[in-house]
Write an enzyme that holds these catalytic residues in place. Structure first.
Site, PDB file in Angstrom:
ATOM      1  N   GLN A  90       0.137  14.638   5.718  1.00 25.25           N
ATOM      2  CA  GLN A  90       0.024  13.203   5.917  1.00 25.25           C
ATOM      3  C   GLN A  90      -1.440  12.812   6.153  1.00 25.25           C
ATOM      4  O   GLN A  90      -1.905  11.792   5.647  1.00 25.25           O
ATOM      5  CB  GLN A  90       0.899  12.769   7.102  1.00 25.25           C
ATOM      6  CG  GLN A  90       1.142  11.274   7.191  1.00 25.25           C
ATOM      7  CD  GLN A  90       1.912  10.713   5.993  1.00 25.25           C
ATOM      8  OE1 GLN A  90       2.712  11.410   5.385  1.00 25.25           O
ATOM      9  NE2 GLN A  90       1.639   9.472   5.646  1.00 25.25           N
ATOM     10  N   VAL A 149      -0.349   4.015   3.312  1.00 23.85           N
ATOM     11  CA  VAL A 149       0.016   5.396   3.674  1.00 23.85           C
ATOM     12  C   VAL A 149       0.138   5.424   5.194  1.00 23.85           C
ATOM     13  O   VAL A 149      -0.763   4.965   5.900  1.00 23.85           O
ATOM     14  CB  VAL A 149      -1.086   6.392   3.216  1.00 23.85           C
ATOM     15  CG1 VAL A 149      -0.712   7.805   3.618  1.00 23.85           C
ATOM     16  CG2 VAL A 149      -1.309   6.292   1.726  1.00 23.85           C
ATOM     17  N   ALA A 150       1.247   5.918   5.676  1.00 23.60           N
ATOM     18  CA  ALA A 150       1.435   5.927   7.135  1.00 23.60           C
ATOM     19  C   ALA A 150       0.335   6.725   7.826  1.00 23.60           C
ATOM     20  O   ALA A 150      -0.080   7.785   7.350  1.00 23.60           O
ATOM     21  CB  ALA A 150       2.795   6.507   7.469  1.00 23.60           C
ATOM     22  N   SER A 159       4.513   8.758  10.248  1.00 23.56           N
ATOM     23  CA  SER A 159       5.272   8.815   9.002  1.00 23.56           C
ATOM     24  C   SER A 159       6.679   9.358   9.227  1.00 23.56           C
ATOM     25  O   SER A 159       6.878  10.371   9.905  1.00 23.56           O
ATOM     26  CB  SER A 159       4.556   9.721   7.992  1.00 23.56           C
ATOM     27  OG  SER A 159       5.418   9.943   6.894  1.00 23.56           O
ATOM     28  N   HIS A 180       8.262  10.706   7.035  1.00 24.78           N
ATOM     29  CA  HIS A 180       8.362  11.957   6.281  1.00 24.78           C
ATOM     30  C   HIS A 180       8.163  13.162   7.207  1.00 24.78           C
ATOM     31  O   HIS A 180       8.661  14.236   6.934  1.00 24.78           O
ATOM     32  CB  HIS A 180       7.333  11.975   5.140  1.00 24.78           C
ATOM     33  CG  HIS A 180       7.703  11.049   4.009  1.00 24.78           C
ATOM     34  ND1 HIS A 180       8.630  11.390   3.048  1.00 24.78           N
ATOM     35  CD2 HIS A 180       7.284   9.796   3.701  1.00 24.78           C
ATOM     36  CE1 HIS A 180       8.767  10.379   2.185  1.00 24.78           C
ATOM     37  NE2 HIS A 180       7.960   9.397   2.561  1.00 24.78           N
ATOM     38  N   ASP A 183      11.332   9.758  -0.904  1.00 24.78           N
ATOM     39  CA  ASP A 183      10.774   8.869  -1.929  1.00 24.78           C
ATOM     40  C   ASP A 183      11.449   9.210  -3.247  1.00 24.78           C
ATOM     41  O   ASP A 183      11.579  10.389  -3.598  1.00 24.78           O
ATOM     42  CB  ASP A 183       9.256   9.079  -2.062  1.00 24.78           C
ATOM     43  CG  ASP A 183       8.498   8.605  -0.826  1.00 24.78           C
ATOM     44  OD1 ASP A 183       9.051   7.765  -0.075  1.00 24.78           O
ATOM     45  OD2 ASP A 183       7.371   9.097  -0.607  1.00 24.78           O
ATOM     46  N   GLU A 192       8.117  -1.084  -0.045  1.00 25.11           N
ATOM     47  CA  GLU A 192       8.202   0.229  -0.705  1.00 25.11           C
ATOM     48  C   GLU A 192       9.618   0.431  -1.235  1.00 25.11           C
ATOM     49  O   GLU A 192      10.447   1.041  -0.568  1.00 25.11           O
ATOM     50  CB  GLU A 192       7.856   1.363   0.274  1.00 25.11           C
ATOM     51  CG  GLU A 192       6.410   1.394   0.707  1.00 25.11           C
ATOM     52  CD  GLU A 192       6.040   2.677   1.442  1.00 25.11           C
ATOM     53  OE1 GLU A 192       6.920   3.535   1.653  1.00 25.11           O
ATOM     54  OE2 GLU A 192       4.856   2.820   1.799  1.00 25.11           O
ATOM     55  N   HIS A 242      11.097   4.088  -0.973  1.00 21.17           N
ATOM     56  CA  HIS A 242      11.175   4.874   0.268  1.00 21.17           C
ATOM     57  C   HIS A 242      12.482   4.581   1.025  1.00 21.17           C
ATOM     58  O   HIS A 242      12.736   3.460   1.446  1.00 21.17           O
ATOM     59  CB  HIS A 242       9.968   4.548   1.151  1.00 21.17           C
ATOM     60  CG  HIS A 242       9.949   5.254   2.484  1.00 21.17           C
ATOM     61  ND1 HIS A 242       9.074   6.296   2.773  1.00 21.17           N
ATOM     62  CD2 HIS A 242      10.693   5.070   3.613  1.00 21.17           C
ATOM     63  CE1 HIS A 242       9.281   6.712   4.021  1.00 21.17           C
ATOM     64  NE2 HIS A 242      10.266   5.976   4.543  1.00 21.17           N
TER      65      HIS A 242
HETATM   66 ZN   LIG Z   1       7.870   7.523   1.615  1.00 25.87          ZN
END
Ligand SMILES: [Zn+2]
Length: 458
Positions: free
Chosen positions: A282, A311-312, A317, A319, A326, A373, A376
């Site tokens: 990340q 972008v986190a 994030s 993720h 995604d 997004e 996502h």
């Molecule tokens: Zn994502």
């Protein structure tokens, strides 16, 4: 000599005594009769006068009223407890039991909130003193603060404890649960229990004080620690049916299996391009975005701010918790265009059936602080995903809404009814025991409390 004397003197003494006795008795008898019994006319007037008869009746009726008043109407003022807690909660596969403790009315009180949600009660009227609640089984009750008497379908029943308040809670007698919902609840010795469906809710929720709850919120205000990594990651390529590309194809077990099910049951074409990403990955993504922004002429500060919306920021994030996915189709990768593709449209309106939600919508960017997004998706488990989708709630505010509602009753389209309890603060159980891992979903509430997800016994 002695015997003869006795023979002679005996009867004569007896005789005297008998005579004495009889005259005394007669005298007493006569005197008392004179005193007690009115003579002639007077006697008649005394016993049969309409006034006296009325007085007699009135006093009898008054006596009866007094007895009823003492037994039923008269109440001592209620004692308001200084302490109330759920000291222990046991979760079985099809039963939940909570031990309540109060200092006054020794363990006889339960929170009204819990009862409302077990019985799906709706408060229909809050008067100055009385509150009317109608339950799903059509039982109507009228409560009055401070009173032990509760009207149930227009019949008043007196309980062994009154309706009182403790902090923000309204406490009611535990016996009321049993009276209202005898099929599913029980209450004795401070133990309130109710039966659930024995089916396991989707999503195997975990311990309530770790980071692993499926309802854990990750955003700028609620970041993950740098070293956090889920312990149950699996590569989705080891499961059936999933199409996944790239290097980040791990997801947490439950999310991966839900994804596999979604692929199996539908023929829409799409691929997973990213699942779990660790903190370092990340950081790398974020730094690349910052570098691009600087190259485009932005100051370093502005470059970082702008990068954060796309972008986190590392640690924020989803993720990193292994619950975000995604998706892409050939030629449409991480662009807004994905929204208009058959895959994008289908995922937006169907993935909730499998526990996923479109996390960063166009309408909710002001709350999420993340750009739209359409690719996502976040796994939060069913039925939460359906609640968010249908009630258009953004995940960032979902837990807070639950916290306010404390408990939520939801009729899901899978045909089941669910109760979702957020137990924190006064309602947080001191101790939580799991007798089995099935039946009840447990997640952290991003604070000190827990979220229980339960299927109700139908
Ligand atoms: Zn994502």
């Amino acid at each position: 000599m002695t015997s003869r004397n006795r023979r002679v003197s005996g009867p004569s003494r007896k005789k005297i005594n008998r005579n004495k006795n009889s005259s005394l008795n007669k005298d007493i008898k006569n005197r008392s009769l004179k005193r007690i019994q009115p003579k002639g006319k007077n006697k008649k007037i005394y016993s049969n006068s309409p006034v006296n008869n009325l007085l007699k009746k009135v006093s009898i009726v008054f006596g009866i009223i007094m007895v009823i008043y003492v037994i039923f109407i008269f109440e001592f003022p209620a004692n308001y407890p200084d302490k109330f807690k759920i000291s222990n909660m046991t979760l079985d596969s099809n039963k939940i039991t909570m031990q309540v403790e109060t200092d006054s009315y020794k363990d006889k009180l339960i929170p009204l909130d819990i009862l409302l949600n077990i019985g799906k009660g709706e408060i229909t009227l809050i008067g100055e003193k009385e509150t009317t609640i109608v339950f799903a089984n059509n039982k109507k009750i009228i409560l009055k603060e401070g009173s032990r008497k509760i009207k149930i379908n227009d019949k008043t029943k007196k309980f062994n404890a009154p309706v009182v308040k403790y902090k923000e809670l309204v406490l009611v007698p535990g016996e009321l649960a049993k009276t209202l919902l005898p099929e599913i609840t029980n209450f004795s010795n401070g133990k309130l229990s109710f039966n659930l469906s024995s089916d396991k809710p989707e999503g195997e929720y975990l311990s309530f004080d770790d980071y692993d709850g499926y309802l854990r919120l990750i955003n700028k205000e609620n970041p993950m620690t740098k070293n956090y990594e889920p312990t149950d990651l699996i590569n989705v390529n080891t499961l059936d049916s999933i199409t996944a590309y790239g290097t980040n194809t791990n997801l947490r077990d439950e999310a991966a299996n839900a994804l596999s099910k979604m692929y199996k049951e539908n023929s829409v074409q799409y691929a997973m391009t990213s699942g779990f990403r660790n903190y370092e990955t990340q950081t790398q993504l974020f730094n690349e975005e910052v570098a691009d922004n600087i190259q485009a002429g932005k100051t370093e500060e502005q470059a970082k701010i702008d990068a954060g919306t796309i972008v986190a920021i590392p640690g924020t994030s989803e993720h990193q918790v292994g619950l975000a996915v995604d998706f892409a189709i050939p030629g449409v990768v991480l662009t807004e265009e994905f929204k208009n593709t058959p895959a994008g449209k289908w995922l937006e309106s169907n993935s909730y059936k499998y526990g996923f939600v479109l996390r960063y919508t166009k309408e909710q960017t002001a709350i999420t602080n993340i750009i739209f997004e359409p690719w996502h998706f976040r796994y939060i488990g069913y039925p939460h995903s359906e609640i968010l989708f249908k009630e258009k709630i953004v995940f960032d505010t979902y837990i807070e809404a639950l916290r306010e509602e404390k408990v939520k009753y939801f009729q899901a389209e899978d045909g089941n009814d669910y109760i979702i309890w957020l137990l924190s603060g006064t309602l947080k159980p001191e101790k939580l025991e799991f007798n089995t891992s099935n039946g009840i979903g447990v997640s952290s509430d991003n604070g000190d409390g827990i979220v229980l997800t339960m299927k109700v016994k139908n």
